[in-house]
Design a protein around this motif. Structure first.
Motif, PDB file in Angstrom:
ATOM      1  N   ASP A 161      17.292  26.490  21.662  1.00  0.00           N
ATOM      2  CA  ASP A 161      16.764  27.265  22.880  1.00  0.00           C
ATOM      3  C   ASP A 161      16.421  26.313  23.491  1.00  0.00           C
ATOM      4  O   ASP A 161      16.023  25.459  23.310  1.00  0.00           O
ATOM      5  CB  ASP A 161      16.008  28.578  22.309  1.00  0.00           C
ATOM      6  N   ALA A 162      14.971  26.541  24.662  1.00  0.00           N
ATOM      7  CA  ALA A 162      14.014  26.121  25.374  1.00  0.00           C
ATOM      8  C   ALA A 162      12.788  25.339  24.588  1.00  0.00           C
ATOM      9  O   ALA A 162      12.253  24.086  25.240  1.00  0.00           O
ATOM     10  CB  ALA A 162      13.533  26.588  26.198  1.00  0.00           C
ATOM     11  N   ASN A 163      13.078  25.541  23.452  1.00  0.00           N
ATOM     12  CA  ASN A 163      11.638  24.927  22.756  1.00  0.00           C
ATOM     13  C   ASN A 163      12.215  24.441  21.265  1.00  0.00           C
ATOM     14  O   ASN A 163      11.048  23.748  19.976  1.00  0.00           O
ATOM     15  CB  ASN A 163      10.819  26.406  21.813  1.00  0.00           C
ATOM     16  N   GLY A 164      13.714  24.601  21.494  1.00  0.00           N
ATOM     17  CA  GLY A 164      14.543  23.653  20.967  1.00  0.00           C
ATOM     18  C   GLY A 164      14.609  23.507  19.273  1.00  0.00           C
ATOM     19  O   GLY A 164      15.165  23.267  18.810  1.00  0.00           O
ATOM     20  N   VAL A 165      14.845  25.371  19.332  1.00  0.00           N
ATOM     21  CA  VAL A 165      14.686  26.224  18.125  1.00  0.00           C
ATOM     22  C   VAL A 165      16.015  26.959  18.105  1.00  0.00           C
ATOM     23  O   VAL A 165      16.437  26.470  18.859  1.00  0.00           O
ATOM     24  CB  VAL A 165      13.757  27.174  18.093  1.00  0.00           C
ATOM     25  N   TYR A 166      17.380  26.108  16.756  1.00  0.00           N
ATOM     26  CA  TYR A 166      18.833  26.653  17.493  1.00  0.00           C
ATOM     27  C   TYR A 166      18.224  28.736  16.730  1.00  0.00           C
ATOM     28  O   TYR A 166      18.140  28.915  16.020  1.00  0.00           O
ATOM     29  CB  TYR A 166      19.097  26.019  16.252  1.00  0.00           C
ATOM     30  N   VAL A 167      19.456  28.952  17.867  1.00  0.00           N
ATOM     31  CA  VAL A 167      19.508  30.214  17.315  1.00  0.00           C
ATOM     32  C   VAL A 167      20.081  30.691  16.339  1.00  0.00           C
ATOM     33  O   VAL A 167      19.648  31.481  15.891  1.00  0.00           O
ATOM     34  CB  VAL A 167      20.216  31.321  18.854  1.00  0.00           C
ATOM     35  N   VAL A 168      21.279  30.088  16.274  1.00  0.00           N
ATOM     36  CA  VAL A 168      21.428  30.051  15.187  1.00  0.00           C
ATOM     37  C   VAL A 168      22.129  28.792  13.487  1.00  0.00           C
ATOM     38  O   VAL A 168      21.838  27.641  14.307  1.00  0.00           O
ATOM     39  CB  VAL A 168      23.250  29.832  15.050  1.00  0.00           C
ATOM     40  N   PRO A 169      21.041  28.830  12.793  1.00  0.00           N
ATOM     41  CA  PRO A 169      20.769  27.899  11.854  1.00  0.00           C
ATOM     42  C   PRO A 169      21.974  26.818  11.924  1.00  0.00           C
ATOM     43  O   PRO A 169      22.857  26.888  11.701  1.00  0.00           O
ATOM     44  CB  PRO A 169      20.201  28.243  10.775  1.00  0.00           C
ATOM     45  N   ALA A 228      23.032  24.571   9.650  1.00  0.00           N
ATOM     46  CA  ALA A 228      23.448  24.421   8.294  1.00  0.00           C
ATOM     47  C   ALA A 228      24.622  25.493   8.023  1.00  0.00           C
ATOM     48  O   ALA A 228      25.504  25.608   7.756  1.00  0.00           O
ATOM     49  CB  ALA A 228      22.323  24.858   7.372  1.00  0.00           C
ATOM     50  N   ILE A 229      23.500  27.183   9.250  1.00  0.00           N
ATOM     51  CA  ILE A 229      25.012  27.542   9.347  1.00  0.00           C
ATOM     52  C   ILE A 229      26.539  28.072   9.579  1.00  0.00           C
ATOM     53  O   ILE A 229      27.244  28.007   9.720  1.00  0.00           O
ATOM     54  CB  ILE A 229      24.699  29.556   9.351  1.00  0.00           C
ATOM     55  N   THR A 230      25.584  27.061  11.311  1.00  0.00           N
ATOM     56  CA  THR A 230      27.342  26.926  11.909  1.00  0.00           C
ATOM     57  C   THR A 230      27.750  25.838  11.395  1.00  0.00           C
ATOM     58  O   THR A 230      29.040  26.371  11.722  1.00  0.00           O
ATOM     59  CB  THR A 230      26.047  25.715  13.492  1.00  0.00           C
ATOM     60  N   GLN A 231      27.587  24.590  10.597  1.00  0.00           N
ATOM     61  CA  GLN A 231      27.936  24.082   9.767  1.00  0.00           C
ATOM     62  C   GLN A 231      29.122  24.198   9.016  1.00  0.00           C
ATOM     63  O   GLN A 231      30.673  24.222   9.042  1.00  0.00           O
ATOM     64  CB  GLN A 231      27.511  23.318   8.858  1.00  0.00           C
ATOM     65  N   MET A 232      28.844  25.222   8.298  1.00  0.00           N
ATOM     66  CA  MET A 232      29.463  26.318   7.239  1.00  0.00           C
ATOM     67  C   MET A 232      30.905  26.927   7.950  1.00  0.00           C
ATOM     68  O   MET A 232      31.674  26.854   7.030  1.00  0.00           O
ATOM     69  CB  MET A 232      28.696  27.812   6.690  1.00  0.00           C
ATOM     70  N   TYR A 233      30.209  27.704   9.038  1.00  0.00           N
ATOM     71  CA  TYR A 233      31.685  28.054   9.934  1.00  0.00           C
ATOM     72  C   TYR A 233      32.797  26.832  10.853  1.00  0.00           C
ATOM     73  O   TYR A 233      33.430  27.234  10.685  1.00  0.00           O
ATOM     74  CB  TYR A 233      30.834  28.700  11.325  1.00  0.00           C
ATOM     75  N   ILE A 234      32.143  25.578  10.873  1.00  0.00           N
ATOM     76  CA  ILE A 234      32.748  24.929  11.585  1.00  0.00           C
ATOM     77  C   ILE A 234      34.052  24.221   9.864  1.00  0.00           C
ATOM     78  O   ILE A 234      35.285  23.698  10.775  1.00  0.00           O
ATOM     79  CB  ILE A 234      31.466  23.602  11.809  1.00  0.00           C
ATOM     80  N   HIS A 288      32.976  33.195  17.333  1.00  0.00           N
ATOM     81  CA  HIS A 288      32.702  34.890  16.780  1.00  0.00           C
ATOM     82  C   HIS A 288      31.931  34.591  15.445  1.00  0.00           C
ATOM     83  O   HIS A 288      31.103  36.036  15.442  1.00  0.00           O
ATOM     84  CB  HIS A 288      34.127  35.070  15.863  1.00  0.00           C
ATOM     85  N   PHE A 289      32.146  34.358  14.443  1.00  0.00           N
ATOM     86  CA  PHE A 289      30.870  34.134  12.950  1.00  0.00           C
ATOM     87  C   PHE A 289      29.626  34.338  13.787  1.00  0.00           C
ATOM     88  O   PHE A 289      29.074  34.272  12.538  1.00  0.00           O
ATOM     89  CB  PHE A 289      31.641  33.277  12.103  1.00  0.00           C
ATOM     90  N   CYS A 290      29.108  33.059  14.696  1.00  0.00           N
ATOM     91  CA  CYS A 290      27.966  33.404  14.513  1.00  0.00           C
ATOM     92  C   CYS A 290      27.573  34.171  15.039  1.00  0.00           C
ATOM     93  O   CYS A 290      26.134  34.663  15.353  1.00  0.00           O
ATOM     94  CB  CYS A 290      27.683  31.528  15.708  1.00  0.00           C
ATOM     95  N   THR A 291      28.505  35.176  16.367  1.00  0.00           N
ATOM     96  CA  THR A 291      28.282  35.951  16.420  1.00  0.00           C
ATOM     97  C   THR A 291      27.553  37.486  15.507  1.00  0.00           C
ATOM     98  O   THR A 291      26.515  38.555  15.781  1.00  0.00           O
ATOM     99  CB  THR A 291      28.901  36.510  17.555  1.00  0.00           C
ATOM    100  N   GLN A 322      25.045  29.605  24.327  1.00  0.00           N
ATOM    101  CA  GLN A 322      23.604  30.407  23.614  1.00  0.00           C
ATOM    102  C   GLN A 322      23.964  30.017  22.106  1.00  0.00           C
ATOM    103  O   GLN A 322      23.065  30.350  21.979  1.00  0.00           O
ATOM    104  CB  GLN A 322      24.857  31.319  24.101  1.00  0.00           C
ATOM    105  N   PHE A 323      24.375  29.474  21.463  1.00  0.00           N
ATOM    106  CA  PHE A 323      24.011  29.572  19.801  1.00  0.00           C
ATOM    107  C   PHE A 323      23.231  27.764  19.115  1.00  0.00           C
ATOM    108  O   PHE A 323      23.205  27.784  19.087  1.00  0.00           O
ATOM    109  CB  PHE A 323      25.290  29.798  19.279  1.00  0.00           C
ATOM    110  N   GLY A 324      23.251  27.157  20.473  1.00  0.00           N
ATOM    111  CA  GLY A 324      22.219  25.610  19.790  1.00  0.00           C
ATOM    112  C   GLY A 324      20.711  26.120  20.209  1.00  0.00           C
ATOM    113  O   GLY A 324      20.462  27.542  19.684  1.00  0.00           O
TER     114      GLY A 324
END
Length: 130
Positions: free
Chosen positions: A8-16, A18-24, A50-53, A4-6
């Protein structure tokens, strides 16, 4: 782990990304594999989810103006009562601070609650069952 954070159907990331990588990166610095052992990957997933939410809860349309940005950044509590006539709502923030003492912010998402719950077990150290 959580599609759900990856994209969407159009290939647009719900969470950018760069933000996801920062949390990783933050999770990798915070969740020690030597402590979590087989649960490390799961704990990393809970941490990042948690942080993506929280990121999504605080995200606002930049065109929404100051009021929209402020509303997106407000602390979320539990709605304890509502009214329809003359619109009224009561919000209880005390639930955030109860049980799981010291884990208050982790209680804001289901992912944080799972991390805190298992983290208490993992952090307990050796156990003796009689």
């Amino acid at each position: 782990m959580y599609p759900q954070f990856g994209p969407d159907a159009n290939g647009v990331y719900v969470v950018p990304q760069a933000i996801t990588q920062m949390y990783i990166d933050l999770a990798n610095a915070s969740i020690r594999q030597a402590r979590w052992h087989a649960y490390w990957r799961t704990a990393m997933g809970w941490f990042v989810a948690h942080f993506c939410t929280l990121y999504l809860q605080g995200a606002a349309d930049p065109n929404s103006g100051a009021a929209g940005v402020l509303a997106a950044g407000q602390t979320r509590g539990l709605v304890t009562s509502e009214s329809a006539g003359d619109v009224s709502a009561s919000i209880d923030y005390s639930a955030i601070a109860q049980d799981l003492d010291g884990w208050a912010a982790w209680k804001l998402t289901i992912y944080g609650q799972q991390l805190a719950t298992i983290g208490r077990i993992v952090g307990a150290g050796g156990m003796y069952v009689y």
